[in-house]
Design an enzyme around this catalytic site. Sequence first.
Site, short mmCIF file in Angstrom:
data_model
loop_
_atom_site.label_atom_id
_atom_site.label_comp_id
_atom_site.label_asym_id
_atom_site.label_seq_id
_atom_site.Cartn_x
_atom_site.Cartn_y
_atom_site.Cartn_z
N HIS A 160 -4.75 21.96 1.97
CA HIS A 160 -5.42 22.34 3.21
C HIS A 160 -4.55 21.83 4.35
O HIS A 160 -4.15 20.66 4.35
CB HIS A 160 -6.80 21.67 3.30
CG HIS A 160 -7.89 22.45 2.64
ND1 HIS A 160 -7.78 22.94 1.36
CD2 HIS A 160 -9.12 22.84 3.10
CE1 HIS A 160 -8.90 23.59 1.05
NE2 HIS A 160 -9.71 23.54 2.08
N GLU A 213 -6.05 23.11 9.67
CA GLU A 213 -7.43 23.47 10.04
C GLU A 213 -7.84 22.73 11.30
O GLU A 213 -8.62 23.21 12.09
CB GLU A 213 -8.37 23.12 8.89
CG GLU A 213 -9.78 23.64 9.08
CD GLU A 213 -10.67 23.40 7.87
OE1 GLU A 213 -11.69 24.08 7.75
OE2 GLU A 213 -10.33 22.54 7.03
N HIS A 217 -5.89 27.66 5.43
CA HIS A 217 -6.33 27.60 6.83
C HIS A 217 -5.22 27.92 7.83
O HIS A 217 -5.10 29.04 8.28
CB HIS A 217 -7.01 26.28 7.15
CG HIS A 217 -8.27 26.07 6.38
ND1 HIS A 217 -9.36 26.90 6.52
CD2 HIS A 217 -8.60 25.16 5.44
CE1 HIS A 217 -10.32 26.50 5.71
NE2 HIS A 217 -9.88 25.46 5.02
N ASP A 225 -13.01 29.85 0.95
CA ASP A 225 -12.94 28.40 1.07
C ASP A 225 -13.94 27.73 0.13
O ASP A 225 -13.57 27.14 -0.86
CB ASP A 225 -13.16 27.95 2.52
CG ASP A 225 -12.84 26.48 2.71
OD1 ASP A 225 -12.16 25.90 1.84
OD2 ASP A 225 -13.26 25.89 3.71
N ASP A 226 -15.22 27.82 0.44
CA ASP A 226 -16.28 27.29 -0.42
C ASP A 226 -17.18 28.46 -0.83
O ASP A 226 -18.13 28.81 -0.12
CB ASP A 226 -17.10 26.24 0.32
CG ASP A 226 -16.25 25.07 0.75
OD1 ASP A 226 -15.77 24.35 -0.14
OD2 ASP A 226 -16.07 24.87 1.96
N PRO A 227 -16.91 29.07 -1.98
CA PRO A 227 -17.58 30.32 -2.37
C PRO A 227 -19.11 30.25 -2.38
O PRO A 227 -19.77 31.20 -2.00
CB PRO A 227 -17.04 30.59 -3.78
CG PRO A 227 -15.74 29.89 -3.82
CD PRO A 227 -15.91 28.66 -2.99
N MET A 228 -19.66 29.13 -2.81
CA MET A 228 -21.11 29.02 -2.89
C MET A 228 -21.77 28.97 -1.52
O MET A 228 -22.95 29.24 -1.37
CB MET A 228 -21.51 27.78 -3.69
CG MET A 228 -21.07 27.81 -5.15
SD MET A 228 -21.76 29.22 -6.06
CE MET A 228 -23.47 28.73 -6.16
N GLN A 229 -20.99 28.63 -0.49
CA GLN A 229 -21.55 28.52 0.86
C GLN A 229 -21.21 29.71 1.75
O GLN A 229 -22.05 30.15 2.53
CB GLN A 229 -21.02 27.24 1.54
CG GLN A 229 -21.56 25.96 0.96
CD GLN A 229 -20.96 24.75 1.67
OE1 GLN A 229 -19.90 24.28 1.31
NE2 GLN A 229 -21.65 24.26 2.68
#
Length: 233
Positions: free
Chosen positions: A95, A98, A117, A172-176
Site C-alpha cells: 500500500h 494513499e 492506491h 481494496d476490502d471486498p467485504m466492505q
Amino acid sequence: MLENIFMPVFEATINPQAHPDLSVFLKHITGFDSVDDESKHSGHMFSSKSPKPQEWTMEKNPSYTYYAYYMYANVTVLNSLRKERGMNTFLFRPHCGEAGALTHLMTAFMTADNISHGLNLKKSPVLQYLFFLAQIPIAMSPLSNNSLFLEYAKNPFLDFLQKGLMISLSTDDPMQFHFTKEKAKFLGDNYLEEGPTGNDIRKTNVAQIRMAYRYETWCYELNLIAEGTKSGE
C-alpha cells in the site's frame, strides 16, 4: 517483524520437509503487502546512518521508507534463494501513496513491483511521469478511498488513466466496498500483451487507435530518455 514474518519463510524454503504446511501454503502466495495508516509521521528520516533493525531501540516506529526497504531486501534475497531451488517467487506490492509524504512513492518507485492506491501521485507530476515510464502497476480503489481518505469525485483514477499510467480498479476490502465481481475473462485472452495486441475491443470497449496512441507515446518517451542518456555520456 522481520524475524516473525521472514524467518519461518526462509526456513521453509531451505528445508520444506521440516515445514510441510508452510511450504505448501507458500506455493499459493504471490506477493507481500504492507498496510498501515500512512498519514502517521514517524519523525525518522531513513539513511545509511539509521540503526539496523536489531539495533532499533526508539519508542516510535520506523519510517515508511525504513519498513519498505527492509521488506524489499528480504523479499529480494528470499526470491533469489527460491529461484535457485525451482520454487515460486514473490512480488513486493505495498500500500503506498494513499496518504502521507511523497517519499513513500519515491521509495516504492525504487523498490516495489507494483503498489496499491497511489493517490498522492496527483501531487507530483514528476513521479507520475516516472511511474508512467516504468509502467509500474497501480491498483486504485476509489470506493475505499471515498470512505477513508478522498471523496469519489476527486479521485485521480480517470486522470491517471488518460495519462497512460498502468492502473487497475481494486475493491481494496471486498467485504466492505465491492460492487461487482472481478473476472479476468472480461479483459480478453491477450490482456498481458502490450499495446493494441493486448486489447480486445469486444471486452474493453477501448478503441484500437486509442491503445495504439498510448503505446506509441510510451515508446516515444522511453526512447527520448534513452537518447538523452546517451548524449550525456
